[in-house]
Design a protein around this motif. Structure first.
Motif, short mmCIF file in Angstrom:
data_model
loop_
_atom_site.label_atom_id
_atom_site.label_comp_id
_atom_site.label_asym_id
_atom_site.label_seq_id
_atom_site.Cartn_x
_atom_site.Cartn_y
_atom_site.Cartn_z
N ALA A 6 54.59 28.45 62.44
CA ALA A 6 55.61 29.41 62.86
C ALA A 6 57.02 28.87 62.62
N LEU A 7 57.23 27.59 62.93
CA LEU A 7 58.55 26.99 62.69
C LEU A 7 58.88 26.97 61.20
N PHE A 8 57.93 26.55 60.38
CA PHE A 8 58.17 26.51 58.94
C PHE A 8 58.37 27.92 58.38
N ALA A 9 57.63 28.90 58.90
CA ALA A 9 57.76 30.28 58.42
C ALA A 9 59.12 30.86 58.79
N TYR A 13 60.97 24.99 54.95
CA TYR A 13 60.71 23.54 54.97
C TYR A 13 62.01 22.77 55.16
N GLU A 14 62.99 23.08 54.33
CA GLU A 14 64.26 22.35 54.39
C GLU A 14 65.01 22.62 55.68
N GLY A 15 64.86 23.82 56.23
CA GLY A 15 65.57 24.17 57.46
C GLY A 15 64.90 23.70 58.73
N THR A 16 63.74 23.09 58.61
CA THR A 16 63.02 22.58 59.78
C THR A 16 63.10 21.06 59.77
N SER A 17 63.76 20.51 60.76
CA SER A 17 63.89 19.05 60.83
C SER A 17 62.70 18.46 61.59
N VAL A 18 62.54 17.16 61.46
CA VAL A 18 61.50 16.48 62.23
C VAL A 18 61.79 16.63 63.72
N ASP A 19 63.07 16.60 64.09
CA ASP A 19 63.41 16.82 65.50
C ASP A 19 62.98 18.21 65.97
N ASP A 20 63.16 19.22 65.12
CA ASP A 20 62.69 20.58 65.46
C ASP A 20 61.18 20.57 65.70
N LEU A 21 60.46 19.87 64.84
CA LEU A 21 59.00 19.82 64.96
C LEU A 21 58.57 19.08 66.22
N VAL A 22 59.21 17.95 66.49
CA VAL A 22 58.88 17.17 67.69
C VAL A 22 59.12 18.02 68.94
N LEU A 25 56.69 21.26 68.92
CA LEU A 25 55.27 20.96 69.10
C LEU A 25 55.00 20.18 70.38
N GLY A 26 56.05 19.63 70.96
CA GLY A 26 55.87 18.84 72.18
C GLY A 26 55.13 17.53 71.95
N VAL A 27 55.38 16.92 70.80
CA VAL A 27 54.74 15.64 70.48
C VAL A 27 55.83 14.59 70.25
N HIS A 28 55.42 13.35 70.29
CA HIS A 28 56.35 12.26 69.99
C HIS A 28 56.46 12.10 68.48
N ARG A 29 57.61 11.67 68.05
CA ARG A 29 57.86 11.45 66.63
C ARG A 29 56.80 10.49 66.05
N GLY A 30 56.50 9.44 66.75
CA GLY A 30 55.50 8.49 66.28
C GLY A 30 54.12 9.12 66.11
#
Length: 165
Positions: A6-9, A13-22, A25-30
């Motif tokens: 949903a975030l990528f849609a 891809y370029e507009g979604t940062s790793v911070d956005d995903l973390v 999704l409620g997960v840790h970056r690691g």
């Protein structure tokens, strides 16, 4: 995986940062890197899930329609606002030109739509027609998404009316 898709849609891809995903999704970056290896790894996994859970079941259903009108109406509705509306189309324009694995997944999804339309009475045995109709459904959806305009379903239904005439 649904939240990542949903975030990528929504943002691409370029507009979604790793911070956005973390955060989304409620997960840790690691944990994200440990499981998926990279943002791209998560993207490809989300795209695969999108194909398997959303796009391919919809295309299978389209292929059972009893004529081109119902098939194209079903396809237009699915790609206007249904589950197939977002990630596959965005991947086709954003990632497929630069990422061979994304291109392969996009080709699978688009090929499934063409094959489904090609099984419908009126297009059966006419692969060029099936390809053109699938392209029309997707092209109208991309146009609608880019302009924020009307859904593609109305234009696709006008096309089917013309084909019947």
């Amino acid at each position: 995986m649904l939240a990542a898709a949903a975030l990528f849609a929504e943002r691409g891809y370029e507009g979604t940062s790793v911070d956005d995903l973390v955060q989304g999704l409620g997960v840790h970056r690691g944990s994200l890197y440990k499981v998926f290896g990279s943002k791209r790894g998560l993207y490809l996994t989300a795209l695969r899930r999108h194909l398997d859970q959303d796009v391919l079941p919809l295309t299978a259903a389209i292929g059972t329609a009893d004529g081109l009108g119902p098939a194209l109406a079903q396809a237009a509705a699915a790609y206007d606002s249904g589950p197939a509306a977002g990630l596959l189309l965005l991947a086709a324009v954003e990632r497929a030109p630069v990422d061979p694995e994304a291109a392969e997944l996009v080709a699978e999804g688009l090929g499934a739509l063409e094959a489904a339309i090609g099984r419908v009475p009126g297009a059966a045995g006419r692969p060029a027609l099936a390809e053109a109709l699938a392209a029309a459904v997707l092209g109208l959806r991309l146009r609608s998404r880019a302009s924020g305009g009307r859904p593609a379903a109305g234009a696709v239904l006008a096309l089917t009316d013309h084909l019947r005439a």
